[in-house]
Enzyme design. Sequence first.
Site, PDB file in Angstrom:
ATOM      1  CE  LYS A 112      -4.805   8.263 156.694  1.00 11.05           C
ATOM      2  NZ  LYS A 112      -3.855   9.370 156.969  1.00 11.05           N
ATOM      3  CG  HIS A 149      -8.163   6.230 154.045  1.00 11.04           C
ATOM      4  ND1 HIS A 149      -7.294   6.254 152.981  1.00 11.04           N
ATOM      5  CD2 HIS A 149      -8.442   7.533 154.319  1.00 11.04           C
ATOM      6  CE1 HIS A 149      -7.053   7.508 152.630  1.00 11.04           C
ATOM      7  NE2 HIS A 149      -7.738   8.306 153.431  1.00 11.04           N
TER       8      HIS A 149
HETATM    9  P1  C2E Z   1      -1.704  11.576 154.635  1.00  9.29           P
HETATM   10  O1  C2E Z   1      -0.350  11.339 155.233  1.00  9.29           O
HETATM   11  O2  C2E Z   1      -2.688  12.328 155.460  1.00  9.29           O
HETATM   12  O3  C2E Z   1      -1.507  12.297 153.252  1.00  9.29           O
HETATM   13  C1  C2E Z   1      -2.583  12.894 152.594  1.00  9.29           C
HETATM   14  C2  C2E Z   1      -2.237  13.234 151.162  1.00  9.29           C
HETATM   15  O4  C2E Z   1      -1.195  14.192 151.122  1.00  9.29           O
HETATM   16  C3  C2E Z   1      -1.729  12.055 150.330  1.00  9.29           C
HETATM   17  O5  C2E Z   1      -2.775  11.251 149.829  1.00  9.29           O
HETATM   18  C4  C2E Z   1      -1.022  12.807 149.203  1.00  9.29           C
HETATM   19  O6  C2E Z   1      -1.943  13.311 148.283  1.00  9.29           O
HETATM   20  C5  C2E Z   1      -0.414  13.984 149.931  1.00  9.29           C
HETATM   21  N1  C2E Z   1       0.977  13.651 150.318  1.00  9.29           N
HETATM   22  C6  C2E Z   1       1.418  13.262 151.531  1.00  9.29           C
HETATM   23  N2  C2E Z   1       2.756  13.091 151.510  1.00  9.29           N
HETATM   24  C7  C2E Z   1       3.170  13.345 150.235  1.00  9.29           C
HETATM   25  C8  C2E Z   1       4.458  13.349 149.597  1.00  9.29           C
HETATM   26  O7  C2E Z   1       5.492  13.050 150.192  1.00  9.29           O
HETATM   27  N3  C2E Z   1       4.469  13.685 148.274  1.00  9.29           N
HETATM   28  C9  C2E Z   1       3.347  14.018 147.580  1.00  9.29           C
HETATM   29  N4  C2E Z   1       3.450  14.356 146.290  1.00  9.29           N
HETATM   30  N5  C2E Z   1       2.113  14.032 148.168  1.00  9.29           N
HETATM   31  C10 C2E Z   1       2.042  13.704 149.481  1.00  9.29           C
HETATM   32  P2  C2E Z   1      -2.480   9.764 149.371  1.00  9.29           P
HETATM   33  O8  C2E Z   1      -1.225   9.709 148.560  1.00  9.29           O
HETATM   34  O9  C2E Z   1      -3.720   9.245 148.744  1.00  9.29           O
HETATM   35  O10 C2E Z   1      -2.210   8.989 150.715  1.00  9.29           O
HETATM   36  C11 C2E Z   1      -3.233   8.721 151.620  1.00  9.29           C
HETATM   37  C12 C2E Z   1      -2.683   8.258 152.909  1.00  9.29           C
HETATM   38  O11 C2E Z   1      -1.917   7.058 152.691  1.00  9.29           O
HETATM   39  C13 C2E Z   1      -1.679   9.204 153.568  1.00  9.29           C
HETATM   40  O12 C2E Z   1      -2.376  10.167 154.285  1.00  9.29           O
HETATM   41  C14 C2E Z   1      -0.883   8.238 154.424  1.00  9.29           C
HETATM   42  O13 C2E Z   1      -1.570   7.921 155.618  1.00  9.29           O
HETATM   43  C15 C2E Z   1      -0.819   7.006 153.566  1.00  9.29           C
HETATM   44  N6  C2E Z   1       0.420   6.946 152.758  1.00  9.29           N
HETATM   45  C16 C2E Z   1       0.597   7.414 151.494  1.00  9.29           C
HETATM   46  N7  C2E Z   1       1.848   7.150 151.086  1.00  9.29           N
HETATM   47  C17 C2E Z   1       2.491   6.518 152.102  1.00  9.29           C
HETATM   48  C18 C2E Z   1       3.811   5.972 152.293  1.00  9.29           C
HETATM   49  O14 C2E Z   1       4.678   6.036 151.421  1.00  9.29           O
HETATM   50  N8  C2E Z   1       4.076   5.389 153.490  1.00  9.29           N
HETATM   51  C19 C2E Z   1       3.164   5.315 154.486  1.00  9.29           C
HETATM   52  N9  C2E Z   1       3.502   4.726 155.631  1.00  9.29           N
HETATM   53  N10 C2E Z   1       1.907   5.813 154.340  1.00  9.29           N
HETATM   54  C20 C2E Z   1       1.557   6.413 153.172  1.00  9.29           C
HETATM   55 FE    FE Z   2      -7.060  10.447 153.592  1.00  7.39          FE
HETATM   56 FE    FE Z   3      -5.392  13.621 156.991  1.00  2.00          FE
END
Ligand code: C2E
Ligand code: FE
Ligand code: FE
Length: 377
Positions: free
Chosen positions: A240, A265
């Site tokens: 990241k 990332h």
């Molecule tokens: P992270 O915040 O560390 O989230 C890790 C993983 O947790 C996400 O991988 C997803 O599988 C799950 N997760 C987190 N929040 C939610 C949620 O509200 N609902 C569901 N169903 N799962 C959730 P993912 O999706 O591959 O995302 C990887 C990273 O991308 C996230 O790491 C975050 O840094 C970013 N990201 C993902 N979606 C968003 C978003 O809508 N807005 C922002 N600003 N960042 C996002």
């Molecule tokens: Fe991750």
């Molecule tokens: Fe994490």
Amino acid sequence: MSFVQSATLGQELSEKELLDLLFRYNIKIASERRLDRLLVLMADLGRRLVVADRCSLWLLDEDKGELWTKVAHGVAELRMPYDCGLVGHCIASGESILVDDVYNNPHFNREMDALNSYKTQAVLVIPIRNNEGKVMGAYQAVNKLTQAAKFSAKDLEHLTLIATYSGKSLETAMLLKEIEDTQREIIFTMSEVGEMRSKETGNHVMRVAQYCYLLAQYHGLAPDECELLRMAAPMHDIGKIGIPDSILKKPGKLTVDEFEVMKTHSMLGYEMLKNSRRPILKAAAIVAKEHHEKYDGTGYPNGSKGDEIHIYGRICAIADVFDALACERVYKKAWPLDKVLDLFRNEKNKHFDGCLVDLMFEHLPEFEEIGRLYKDH
Ligand code: C2E
Ligand code: FE
Ligand code: FE
Ligand code: SIN
Ligand code: SIN
Ligand code: SIN
């Protein structure tokens, strides 16, 4: 002699028993590089050699001004001020101490007995020196378990002998621990840099590390692998660092294009770590690459499925999502626990390895305990 009521009296070892014991332990000690296990081994050997009720090997931690020891594998280390009691006195003076009844000795610290509901009587303490002759700790044997109830000059000689023989192994193990502690510190600092940018706290990486460790243990990975994963897991999101602020810190939902950038990332992290020969960084490279793969093959970056995903990746996926959902992010609120658990029930064998999900549910109280222990402020 109240302690003897609970301990069985023994005999002095015969010459043959003595040689047997030394021979068997010598092999184990020479091949053990982990400091905590070495301390336990040496304590066992010392206890049996001089027929004592208890034996421990105290090491000086000069940074903290403390003495510390490990009495059994898996049990937390014990610590005390460096100038405490007979051990402290031995280390300060560099001289062995042989006492028949400690209650007549001014250096004995009676509080320890009261604290442990134990009656110390005979004590033998000898200093342990490093290659340069500097005292690095002390061997302490407590309560002689023979009729005589006191340690002899021969016991002193024997304990000194193994202290001298084991000094080199001990120094090597201490050096290795020092290196590992340094690596751990660097890893946590590096991981925090990545997490701080996305406003996640250092506690997030700590929690993910602990969740991974629990799952690894319950899955039955070898102790060394569990430890390796615990050290490596904090680096899962190190990639990241390469994601622009406008995406990483976006308060709302990402567009499809933005998410495509975000998804890089995992490979970014892998590229950063993959060339290292260090076991911890190798494990970290795996975790960075695979923590967003899904069990049913719908994850990224490779769409690997099932056991094609390394066990470290499958474990870290659960730990990471569990923590991401349960906590607040710039783009989402914290979810209540039952909603988090619903997601895991629904995603069993889809996003996540079902066996690991079962393990999580089986040991849920421990997961919650980690959440409480490393709570965000
Ligand atoms: P992270 O915040 O560390 O989230 C890790 C993983 O947790 C996400 O991988 C997803 O599988 C799950 N997760 C987190 N929040 C939610 C949620 O509200 N609902 C569901 N169903 N799962 C959730 P993912 O999706 O591959 O995302 C990887 C990273 O991308 C996230 O790491 C975050 O840094 C970013 N990201 C993902 N979606 C968003 C978003 O809508 N807005 C922002 N600003 N960042 C996002
Ligand atoms: Fe991750
Ligand atoms: Fe994490
Ligand atoms: C410690 O870190 O607790 C003591 C120093 C060492 O074992 O190397
Ligand atoms: C350290 O200071 O060794 C890092 C924190 C830890 O893993 O205990
Ligand atoms: C492993 O023990 O490393 C693999 C176990 C598994 O694939 O679940």
